[in-house]
Design a protein around this motif. Structure first.
Motif, PDB file in Angstrom:
ATOM      1  N   SER A  29       0.779  -0.889   0.139  1.00 56.96           N
ATOM      2  CA  SER A  29      -0.021   0.002  -0.071  1.00 56.96           C
ATOM      3  C   SER A  29       0.874   1.191  -0.106  1.00 56.96           C
ATOM      4  CB  SER A  29      -0.838   0.089   1.129  1.00 56.96           C
ATOM      5  OG  SER A  29      -1.458   1.196   1.461  1.00 56.96           O
ATOM      6  N   TYR A  88       4.642  -4.083   4.608  1.00 55.43           N
ATOM      7  CA  TYR A  88       3.160  -4.090   4.619  1.00 55.43           C
ATOM      8  C   TYR A  88       2.668  -5.086   3.640  1.00 55.43           C
ATOM      9  CZ  TYR A  88      -1.680  -3.222   3.813  1.00 55.43           C
ATOM     10  OH  TYR A  88      -3.001  -3.339   3.802  1.00 55.43           O
ATOM     11  N   GLU A 108      -0.344  -7.527   1.945  1.00 58.43           N
ATOM     12  CA  GLU A 108      -1.776  -7.843   1.920  1.00 58.43           C
ATOM     13  C   GLU A 108      -2.057  -9.518   1.570  1.00 58.43           C
ATOM     14  OE1 GLU A 108      -3.931  -5.084  -0.459  1.00 58.43           O
ATOM     15  OE2 GLU A 108      -3.803  -3.657   1.101  1.00 58.43           O
ATOM     16  N   LEU A 130       3.425  -6.010   9.147  1.00 57.04           N
ATOM     17  CA  LEU A 130       2.128  -5.672   9.336  1.00 57.04           C
ATOM     18  C   LEU A 130       1.449  -6.334   7.927  1.00 57.04           C
ATOM     19  CD1 LEU A 130       0.352  -4.180  11.245  1.00 57.04           C
ATOM     20  CD2 LEU A 130      -0.088  -2.449   9.435  1.00 57.04           C
ATOM     21  N   LYS A 131       0.496  -7.481   8.425  1.00 54.46           N
ATOM     22  CA  LYS A 131      -0.130  -8.242   7.588  1.00 54.46           C
ATOM     23  C   LYS A 131      -1.848  -7.951   7.506  1.00 54.46           C
ATOM     24  CE  LYS A 131      -1.156 -11.999   4.859  1.00 54.46           C
ATOM     25  NZ  LYS A 131      -2.854 -11.699   4.670  1.00 54.46           N
ATOM     26  N   ALA A 132      -2.246  -7.330   6.588  1.00 55.87           N
ATOM     27  CA  ALA A 132      -3.539  -7.230   6.507  1.00 55.87           C
ATOM     28  C   ALA A 132      -4.377  -8.157   5.624  1.00 55.87           C
ATOM     29  CB  ALA A 132      -3.814  -5.774   5.844  1.00 55.87           C
ATOM     30  N   GLY A 133      -5.428  -8.237   5.442  1.00 59.77           N
ATOM     31  CA  GLY A 133      -6.258  -9.163   4.888  1.00 59.77           C
ATOM     32  C   GLY A 133      -6.683 -10.227   5.670  1.00 59.77           C
ATOM     33  N   ARG A 134      -6.284 -10.041   7.112  1.00 59.60           N
ATOM     34  CA  ARG A 134      -6.437 -11.229   8.168  1.00 59.60           C
ATOM     35  C   ARG A 134      -8.013 -11.848   7.960  1.00 59.60           C
ATOM     36  NH1 ARG A 134      -6.430  -8.697  13.430  1.00 59.60           N
ATOM     37  NH2 ARG A 134      -6.516  -6.635  12.561  1.00 59.60           N
ATOM     38  N   SER A 135      -9.107 -10.827   7.798  1.00 59.20           N
ATOM     39  CA  SER A 135     -10.403 -11.461   7.916  1.00 59.20           C
ATOM     40  C   SER A 135     -10.956 -11.834   6.543  1.00 59.20           C
ATOM     41  CB  SER A 135     -11.120 -10.469   8.564  1.00 59.20           C
ATOM     42  OG  SER A 135     -11.191  -9.314   7.912  1.00 59.20           O
ATOM     43  N   GLY A 183     -11.892  -8.368   5.161  1.00 67.13           N
ATOM     44  CA  GLY A 183     -10.501  -7.726   4.948  1.00 67.13           C
ATOM     45  C   GLY A 183      -9.887  -8.415   3.726  1.00 67.13           C
ATOM     46  N   ALA A 187     -11.588  -6.657   0.548  1.00 69.08           N
ATOM     47  CA  ALA A 187     -10.915  -5.155   0.409  1.00 69.08           C
ATOM     48  C   ALA A 187      -9.508  -5.295  -0.250  1.00 69.08           C
ATOM     49  CB  ALA A 187     -11.009  -4.469   1.876  1.00 69.08           C
ATOM     50  N   ALA A 188      -8.713  -6.076   0.214  1.00 69.73           N
ATOM     51  CA  ALA A 188      -7.397  -6.554  -0.202  1.00 69.73           C
ATOM     52  C   ALA A 188      -7.263  -6.942  -1.709  1.00 69.73           C
ATOM     53  CB  ALA A 188      -6.634  -7.576   0.702  1.00 69.73           C
ATOM     54  N   VAL A 196      -1.200  -0.917  14.086  1.00 72.54           N
ATOM     55  CA  VAL A 196      -0.026  -0.108  13.476  1.00 72.54           C
ATOM     56  C   VAL A 196       0.757   0.720  13.982  1.00 72.54           C
ATOM     57  CG1 VAL A 196      -0.401   2.003  11.516  1.00 72.54           C
ATOM     58  CG2 VAL A 196      -2.309   0.040  11.654  1.00 72.54           C
TER      59      VAL A 196
END
Lengths: 499, 499
Positions: free
Chosen positions: A169, A221, A223, A247-252, A255, A258-259, A288
């Motif tokens: 991102s 960062y 995803e 930092l790993k997003a798209g955990r859920s 999410g 969205a990723a 964060v």
């Protein structure tokens, strides 16, 4: 022309063509060019735009094919539907002059949209068949403070330092860097905003940064990954050498959707990632704020040799919060003050001060002064039973902020051996002067007492991981040597073993 | 003289004696007096100091017994070993004139030290036998922005508002308030730094704040309680009326030791506290940052009617992080966009925008402009399927910060019905202008996308608790009414039931 690898060229190219450069200050194609110049890039810059003769005093060319000198990197800031034509020109140019090594495609409108998947495939195909590597699309590209190379339209200058960032991102990477720049809270080596990661992968960049002398810590960062195995193979090579903070997003599930629409990433099962991060020695931040401060901690401070902590404060509430948080972190424990340190502290502190309740904890209470902080630090920073020192401070009308900061910075600078020294400086901008002086002395400052403990915990966890990794490597080497000796003695069995 | 309760007098006294007042600007006894004046206190102030005739243009008296007018509150800023003598003078004065209602003892050196326990007991005994209530000792005392009464030596002015704070740590309370003051991030009603809580308890103060018209939300920093039952009895009365946001320290064994030496508190088993907080409808924050932002959220914004969330952003990474966090919070869910809202959004957004993947989530991507934010907000803030609106923004060189903030603030202000609208504004101080304008419009701003979700979750959790409490109260009232009717009809069985 200096000989460079494709990956190296993305950070230190000898020349760059900016395709879509513009003389209109409101356009991305203008700002990118301007920031490239203001970052101090010393290589050659070729703006490409058929409707201009010169932009920002640089001669402008109608097409890539018209540039009369070697072009190593092409930065693309054109509409998505024009990128394939530009890619074809790059391939054509490479065929003619064998110069282009890489493309940075900042344009969006690719695999992050269902309608753009085919376009992304085609872009990659054209460039691959011409042996041109690609960063992006849908990204903000590269910053290298060493070479001054910069394609970021929002960051025009940055202080040099040991942090390198890989981010899916651009908004997130920029958020962090612009926040930290305000108070010089971090120094930057390299920043790659890599968006959809259609070609160059995190794994390749991790390996590149492993060998990059100016990178002390890598922040990521993430995803999602198309090839997690390669990523973790690379990470396992990096973490025994330098820390990776994640930092790993798209955990859920939501999410992940969205990723998917953000960078076309497939996020994958979070628990699997979590386990793999641990195994590879990657530090995964829970928030964060923790991500930002952990990266900064490693950039500023040495890796600790253990998890024994001393705490100094005059604020009982924040001190208690910090002790609480430490108790929840397996890699940390309060240090046992040695008798000579305890006695020395008693000799300089007023009777009101709390020395060692609990052990390792010192609360100077309302009796603190600037000088007392200096005296206490000059004693406690020599504690052999401690691996990290935490301090919680906040200015009041009774403290001269400048003097307080000076006393602390000098006490730290006077230590012959520097162990990690982390500070929570409360009172926000009110404490700006203290915070700035400490950061300028290379001392980490964060905002909250619980964050302070979390960051110390992350540093200790990494230190522990690295010590184990080094021990393992030594053992492996010994085993290999023994193995080699065995092989020498019995070549046949060695051969058999090799089958 | 206005008739006041002792507890009321601590916040709105008609007169105060400052025992230990000083003309030396470096001393607490000077700053307290100065801040009392600068906060705008309109009551009578009597400095007490045998070595001065006048301080800050106020006539100074040699002793409490010499003040010729009624004294309601005594603020003590003398050395601990002098407090008992002053307490005796207070008792003597009360016997003569029947005026003193309360003492605020800021001095330290009491039950937070083993050697001070007896002194604290004696102080309480003297005052109790004279029917004088005590706040402290070992505290920073009281601020009331309504009356301008103020004994805090570090806070000289504060914006009026709906937050009241009870804190066992003065340093912690001050940290928060001074941080928030810088950018007018919160408005204050009352602040009680109560230190060792030797007499006046949290329970009493909670009940007092329940009935205080200017208090919308109560923030509590707690280390330990001598009488938890009374605290929770009081809390259960308060939470159906206004939210209590809690930061509980002394969670761990070692934290409990630090708390013991800080305010003499016995911290107690954390799991027991945790369960009791939940039962009483108290919102316990997991981190200091969450504590601060949750208090501010309730001060700024209405309590939501449910947990359905819409998200607007142009930053895919932060947006994804926020969606992830929402998925972990039981009281929140992404809203289902109604067809008419979805169509209206499609009609104003460029095709690149992600509308509703996942449902309730809108990412304007790189195509965002100041005007587009305004258009999108004017549509989505009318979504009937949503109870809270979250937005994640950060300025870039392409956005006019002032215009962006103006568009957002105006879109919010134009809504006839205000539902909670919470923003994460990244880029730190770089985003100052946006943040300030939104906060000034009563819109909450926080720094990180995950914090944003946590705050929304706390608001939704409290809303849910309060709806249940109201339903329960109604049911209880109906039952009582029914019961009364039954009683009327059959008085005997009613009597039996009452036994």
């Amino acid at each position: 022309m200096q000989n460079v690898s494709a990956l190296g060229a993305f950070f230190q190219p000898n020349s760059v063509a900016v395709v879509g450069a513009s003389s209109d200050p409101r356009k991305l194609g203008h700002t990118v060019l301007k920031n490239l110049i203001s970052m101090g890039y010393a290589g050659k810059i070729f703006p490409i735009n058929p409707r201009e003769n010169s932009i920002l005093d640089l001669r402008c060319y109608p097409s890539l094919l018209d540039v009369p000198e070697p072009v190593e990197i092409c930065a693309l800031i054109v509409a998505a539907d024009r990128t394939l034509q530009v890619a074809a020109e790059m391939a054509e140019r490479k065929k003619r002059y064998n110069d282009i090594l890489g493309a940075i495609c900042m344009s969006a409108g690719f695999a992050e949209l269902p309608a753009g998947e085919a376009r992304q495939r085609e872009l990659v195909d054209i460039l691959r068949s011409a042996s041109i590597r690609l960063i992006g699309p849908n990204c903000l590209g590269i910053i290298d403070t060493g070479s001054g190379f910069n394609t970021n339209f929002d960051i025009s200058t940055y202080a040099k330092g040991g942090l390198s960032i890989l981010s899916q991102s651009g908004a997130f990477g920029n958020s962090f860097l612009l926040w930290a720049r305000e108070m010089r809270l971090v120094g930057l080596s390299k920043y790659a905003s890599i968006g959809n990661m259609a070609d160059v992968t995190m794994a390749e960049l991790l390996r590149f940064l492993k060998d990059d002398a100016s990178t002390r810590v890598i922040g990521v960062y993430l995803e999602g990954l198309s090839d997690p195995e390669k990523f973790f193979d690379a990470a396992r090579e990096v973490t025994p050498v330098k820390p990776i903070v994640m930092l790993k997003a798209g955990r859920s599930a939501q999410g992940a959707v969205a990723a998917r629409y953000h960078t076309g990433s497939i996020a994958g099962a979070d628990a699997v990632y979590d386990g793999a991060f641990k195994q590879a020695g990657i530090l995964r931040a829970r928030t964060v704020a923790e991500f930002c401060d952990t990266m900064r901690a490693f950039e500023r401070q040495p890796v600790p040799d253990g998890g024994r902590v001393c705490i100094v404060t005059h604020m009982g509430g924040p001190g208690t919060i910090c002790v609480d948080e430490i108790s929840t972190i397996p890699d940390l424990e309060l240090a046992r003050l040695s008798p000579e340190i305890r006695d020395a502290l008693k000799s300089v502190c007023p009777p009101m001060a709390n020395i060692g309740h609990p052990d390792g904890y010192v609360d100077l209470t309302g009796a603190h002064t600037e000088k007392l902080y200096s005296r206490v630090l000059n004693i406690i920073l020599r504690e052999k039973n401690a691996d990290l020192f935490l301090q919680l401070i906040g200015p009041s009308v009774y403290l001269d902020q400048k003097q307080m900061a000076e006393e602390i910075a000098c006490a730290y600078e006077a230590q012959p051996v520097k162990k990690p020294f982390l500070n929570a400086v409360t009172f926000g901008n009110y404490a700006r002067e203290i915070r700035q002086r400490l950061e300028d002395a290379g001392i980490l400052t964060v905002e909250h007492p619980d964050t302070l403990a979390r960051i110390a915990g992350n540093m200790a966890a990494y230190g522990k991981f690295r010590r184990k990794a080094v021990t393992r490597t030594k053992a492996d080497k010994n085993a290999t040597r023994k193995d080699a000796q065995t092989k020498k003695a019995t070549p046949k069995s060695g051969l058999i073993r090799g089958v």
